[in-house]
Design a protein around this motif. Structure first.
Motif, PDB file in Angstrom:
ATOM      1  N   LEU A 295     102.023  -7.378-129.221  1.00  0.00           N
ATOM      2  CA  LEU A 295     101.396  -8.567-128.628  1.00  0.00           C
ATOM      3  C   LEU A 295     102.056  -8.925-127.303  1.00  0.00           C
ATOM      4  O   LEU A 295     101.399  -9.329-126.355  1.00  0.00           O
ATOM      5  CB  LEU A 295     101.536  -9.768-129.570  1.00  0.00           C
ATOM      6  N   LEU A 296     103.364  -8.787-127.288  1.00  0.00           N
ATOM      7  CA  LEU A 296     104.106  -9.234-126.105  1.00  0.00           C
ATOM      8  C   LEU A 296     105.302  -8.311-125.928  1.00  0.00           C
ATOM      9  O   LEU A 296     105.914  -7.905-126.926  1.00  0.00           O
ATOM     10  CB  LEU A 296     104.585 -10.669-126.367  1.00  0.00           C
ATOM     11  N   SER A 297     105.637  -8.005-124.689  1.00  0.00           N
ATOM     12  CA  SER A 297     106.843  -7.201-124.506  1.00  0.00           C
ATOM     13  C   SER A 297     107.569  -7.618-123.235  1.00  0.00           C
ATOM     14  O   SER A 297     106.956  -8.137-122.295  1.00  0.00           O
ATOM     15  CB  SER A 297     106.504  -5.708-124.473  1.00  0.00           C
ATOM     16  N   SER A 298     108.870  -7.418-123.269  1.00  0.00           N
ATOM     17  CA  SER A 298     109.649  -7.669-122.054  1.00  0.00           C
ATOM     18  C   SER A 298     110.177  -6.327-121.597  1.00  0.00           C
ATOM     19  O   SER A 298     110.500  -5.462-122.422  1.00  0.00           O
ATOM     20  CB  SER A 298     110.818  -8.612-122.349  1.00  0.00           C
ATOM     21  N   GLU A 299     110.214  -6.157-120.275  1.00  0.00           N
ATOM     22  CA  GLU A 299     110.711  -4.880-119.750  1.00  0.00           C
ATOM     23  C   GLU A 299     111.808  -5.176-118.742  1.00  0.00           C
ATOM     24  O   GLU A 299     111.551  -5.845-117.730  1.00  0.00           O
ATOM     25  CB  GLU A 299     109.545  -4.154-119.067  1.00  0.00           C
ATOM     26  N   ASN A 300     113.006  -4.762-119.072  1.00  0.00           N
ATOM     27  CA  ASN A 300     114.170  -4.945-118.174  1.00  0.00           C
ATOM     28  C   ASN A 300     114.302  -6.371-117.647  1.00  0.00           C
ATOM     29  O   ASN A 300     114.545  -6.576-116.444  1.00  0.00           O
ATOM     30  CB  ASN A 300     114.091  -3.974-116.982  1.00  0.00           C
ATOM     31  N   VAL A 301     114.140  -7.327-118.517  1.00  0.00           N
ATOM     32  CA  VAL A 301     114.234  -8.722-118.060  1.00  0.00           C
ATOM     33  C   VAL A 301     115.694  -9.093-117.796  1.00  0.00           C
ATOM     34  O   VAL A 301     116.561  -8.943-118.647  1.00  0.00           O
ATOM     35  CB  VAL A 301     113.599  -9.681-119.097  1.00  0.00           C
ATOM     36  N   THR A 302     115.933  -9.531-116.577  1.00  0.00           N
ATOM     37  CA  THR A 302     117.269  -9.967-116.169  1.00  0.00           C
ATOM     38  C   THR A 302     117.145 -11.368-115.596  1.00  0.00           C
ATOM     39  O   THR A 302     116.193 -11.666-114.876  1.00  0.00           O
ATOM     40  CB  THR A 302     117.837  -8.995-115.099  1.00  0.00           C
TER      41      THR A 302
ATOM     42  N   PRO B 271     111.521 -14.470-114.753  1.00  0.00           N
ATOM     43  CA  PRO B 271     112.865 -13.891-114.691  1.00  0.00           C
ATOM     44  C   PRO B 271     113.237 -13.486-113.275  1.00  0.00           C
ATOM     45  O   PRO B 271     112.358 -13.298-112.435  1.00  0.00           O
ATOM     46  CB  PRO B 271     112.736 -12.654-115.585  1.00  0.00           C
ATOM     47  N   THR B 272     114.540 -13.366-113.032  1.00  0.00           N
ATOM     48  CA  THR B 272     115.002 -12.923-111.718  1.00  0.00           C
ATOM     49  C   THR B 272     114.448 -11.525-111.432  1.00  0.00           C
ATOM     50  O   THR B 272     113.999 -11.228-110.335  1.00  0.00           O
ATOM     51  CB  THR B 272     116.554 -12.864-111.696  1.00  0.00           C
ATOM     52  N   SER B 273     114.500 -10.662-112.439  1.00  0.00           N
ATOM     53  CA  SER B 273     113.817  -9.367-112.304  1.00  0.00           C
ATOM     54  C   SER B 273     113.341  -8.925-113.679  1.00  0.00           C
ATOM     55  O   SER B 273     113.780  -9.467-114.698  1.00  0.00           O
ATOM     56  CB  SER B 273     114.734  -8.321-111.664  1.00  0.00           C
ATOM     57  N   GLY B 274     112.454  -7.956-113.694  1.00  0.00           N
ATOM     58  CA  GLY B 274     111.875  -7.508-114.958  1.00  0.00           C
ATOM     59  C   GLY B 274     110.518  -8.148-115.182  1.00  0.00           C
ATOM     60  O   GLY B 274     110.101  -9.032-114.415  1.00  0.00           O
ATOM     61  N   LYS B 275     109.847  -7.669-116.219  1.00  0.00           N
ATOM     62  CA  LYS B 275     108.456  -8.096-116.418  1.00  0.00           C
ATOM     63  C   LYS B 275     108.191  -8.478-117.860  1.00  0.00           C
ATOM     64  O   LYS B 275     108.864  -8.004-118.774  1.00  0.00           O
ATOM     65  CB  LYS B 275     107.524  -6.946-116.051  1.00  0.00           C
ATOM     66  N   VAL B 276     107.160  -9.311-118.028  1.00  0.00           N
ATOM     67  CA  VAL B 276     106.681  -9.638-119.377  1.00  0.00           C
ATOM     68  C   VAL B 276     105.221  -9.217-119.436  1.00  0.00           C
ATOM     69  O   VAL B 276     104.450  -9.499-118.502  1.00  0.00           O
ATOM     70  CB  VAL B 276     106.818 -11.153-119.652  1.00  0.00           C
ATOM     71  N   PHE B 277     104.872  -8.504-120.507  1.00  0.00           N
ATOM     72  CA  PHE B 277     103.481  -8.055-120.666  1.00  0.00           C
ATOM     73  C   PHE B 277     102.889  -8.681-121.921  1.00  0.00           C
ATOM     74  O   PHE B 277     103.517  -8.647-122.984  1.00  0.00           O
ATOM     75  CB  PHE B 277     103.424  -6.528-120.827  1.00  0.00           C
ATOM     76  N   ALA B 278     101.686  -9.273-121.805  1.00  0.00           N
ATOM     77  CA  ALA B 278     100.977  -9.768-122.983  1.00  0.00           C
ATOM     78  C   ALA B 278      99.830  -8.813-123.243  1.00  0.00           C
ATOM     79  O   ALA B 278      98.964  -8.631-122.378  1.00  0.00           O
ATOM     80  CB  ALA B 278     100.449 -11.180-122.737  1.00  0.00           C
TER      81      ALA B 278
END
Ligand SMILES: Nc1ncnc2c1ncn2[C@@H]1O[C@H](COP(=O)(O)OP(=O)(O)OP(=O)(O)O)[C@@H](O)[C@H]1O
Length: 431
Positions: A10-17, A67-74
């Motif tokens: 449903l939701l994911s974070s990728e390299n969230v900093t 986030p400062t960097s990284g992504k969130v995907f729904a």
């Protein structure tokens, strides 16, 4: 519920900093490269030491902050604003005191611009779900803490979220109320048809996490990272007293204490030529002294989790006290046990004046105290301004909040009569 690994993400974070500026302009990294998925039909609990960024991560997942960097995907789509289909429940009930229970729930539906009948239908449905029938017209001041949190949960559910995010939702209510709220919430989640499909919850309470979660994400601090993700396959409904449940609690305890209280302290594996500046656990000298005295009068050792309960502290707070006592060589921590050292035994039996002498001697074994004390000694008039000390602390411990570090530093230094701090002149001086 079906095994969540089979379920869609449903939701994911990728390299969230996430980095935050500190008051002195330095940046502190709170979350470092967090990548994880939240799947349909699972309850995920985030656990870890205070300040490791759990709430920040929850806010980023909800799209309340970028986030400062990284992504969130729904559902695979990159999010740049609020994440759709998320309901939120906070630790503090955050109810409007001038609104009734019904009106408080309705308030979260306003932005959805629903028909009046739909609003009424949703409010009465969630009131029934959380067991607040008969209290629709009550004001927050007229209901108990547990009922207020039921209103909080009802508000989270009223938006018919696919994902329900909860930030320590049961920490402000008593243990029995928390237990019944957890049971009700798991029942609601189990019966709800996809609303919510999944729950992500921040918690400090290991039993709560074992009761609620399918997956337990253990964070470490400074900077916040995912240490490990534990699968919890205990069958539901879960019972706090079964051997399987208790074994899972123990297993998680061991993982967390091994993370938090490593058998080999970091200082022991670095080269002796470089001073190691260890962060100061945010606890007062009086907490450390009381804990050492408590251990002294209770057999000199104990299990960290049992002690947290007996000593009346949250587990994460007790861990900080234990860390502080260990840095000062008053205790050892083999596995999850805390054991008084010979020095700790003597310290526990001393009068306050002698304790202060030993305390001073022990804090001077820490590079941070040795360095700042030497700098105050070398300064003109034997004193430095609090801002100067804070700046030095920020340089030596760049990942720490300098205000908190300063408060702890001064508290410890004062107890040991190492340094004085005059709040009027803002001067830190030799005693
Ligand atoms: N807006 C902000 N600006 C600067 N620092 C912040 C901000 N928000 C959070 N922090 C800092 O980030 C760190 C992580 O905070 P966060 O509340 O996410 O941690 P946590 O793991 O949820 O802690 P706790 O368990 O104590 O609630 C803390 O040191 C906090 O002071």
């Amino acid at each position: 519920m079906e095994d969540s690994v089979q379920q869609p993400v449903l939701l994911s974070s990728e390299n969230v900093t996430q980095r935050f500026p500190m008051p002195n302009g330095n940046m502190v990294t709170v979350l470092d490269n967090i990548s994880m998925d939240i799947r349909k039909a699972e309850i995920i609990c985030l656990i870890g030491p205070s300040g490791c960024g759990k709430s920040t991560f929850l806010r980023i997942l909800a799209g309340l902050m970028r986030p400062t960097s990284g992504k969130v995907f729904a559902r695979g789509k990159e999010m740049t604003g609020l994440t759709p289909g998320v309901g939120m429940v906070f630790q503090m009930f955050a109810l409007f005191p001038w609104m009734t229970v019904s009106e408080n729930i309705q308030s979260v539906l306003v932005p959805l611009q629903l028909q009046r009948e739909e609003v009424q239908h949703r409010v009465s449905t969630v009131i029934k779900m959380v067991g607040l029938e008969g209290f629709e017209e009550a004001y927050p001041r007229e209901i108990s803490g547990g009922m207020k949190q039921r209103v909080g949960i009802a508000r989270g559910l009223a938006v018919q979220p696919e994902l329900l995010f909860m930030d320590e939702p049961f920490s402000a209510v008593d243990a029995l109320t928390a237990e019944s709220l957890r049971t009700d919430l798991v029942d609601i989640w189990d019966e709800a048809e996809g609303q919510p499909a999944s729950i992500v919850m921040v918690s400090h309470d290991i039993k709560e996490v074992v009761y609620m979660a399918d997956r337990i994400v253990v964070f470490s601090a400074n900077p916040g990272r995912i240490r490990t993700i534990v699968q919890n396959k205990l069958a539901r409904p879960r019972d706090y007293r079964t051997p399987d449940f208790l074994a899972m609690v123990d297993y998680l305890h061991d993982i967390i204490t091994t993370n938090e209280l490593p058998d080999t302290p970091p200082a022991a594996v670095t080269t002796p030529s470089q001073p190691v500046f260890e962060p100061l656990p945010p606890v007062s000298s009086s907490d450390v002294v009381s804990f050492v005295e408590y251990l002294g009068s209770h057999g000199g050792q104990g299990d960290v989790f049992v002690l947290a309960h007996e000593f009346g502290k949250e587990f994460s707070d007790l861990i900080n006290i234990v860390k502080a006592a260990e840095m000062l060589d008053f205790i050892d921590t083999p596995k999850r046990r805390t054991v008084l050292t010979p020095l700790g035994h003597r310290f526990a039996d001393m009068g306050t004046e002698d304790q202060k002498v030993v305390w001073k001697q022990q804090i001077l074994t820490l590079s941070i105290f040795k360095t700042i004390h030497a700098e105050v000694q070398a300064s003109r008039n034997g004193s430095m301004l609090d801002d100067e000390v804070q700046d030095r602390l920020a340089e030596l411990l760049p990942n720490e909040n300098p205000e908190f570090t300063f408060a702890t530093f001064i508290n410890w230094a004062r107890f040991g009569n190492l340094l004085a701090f005059d709040e009027d002149s803002d001067e830190v001086s030799l005693q």
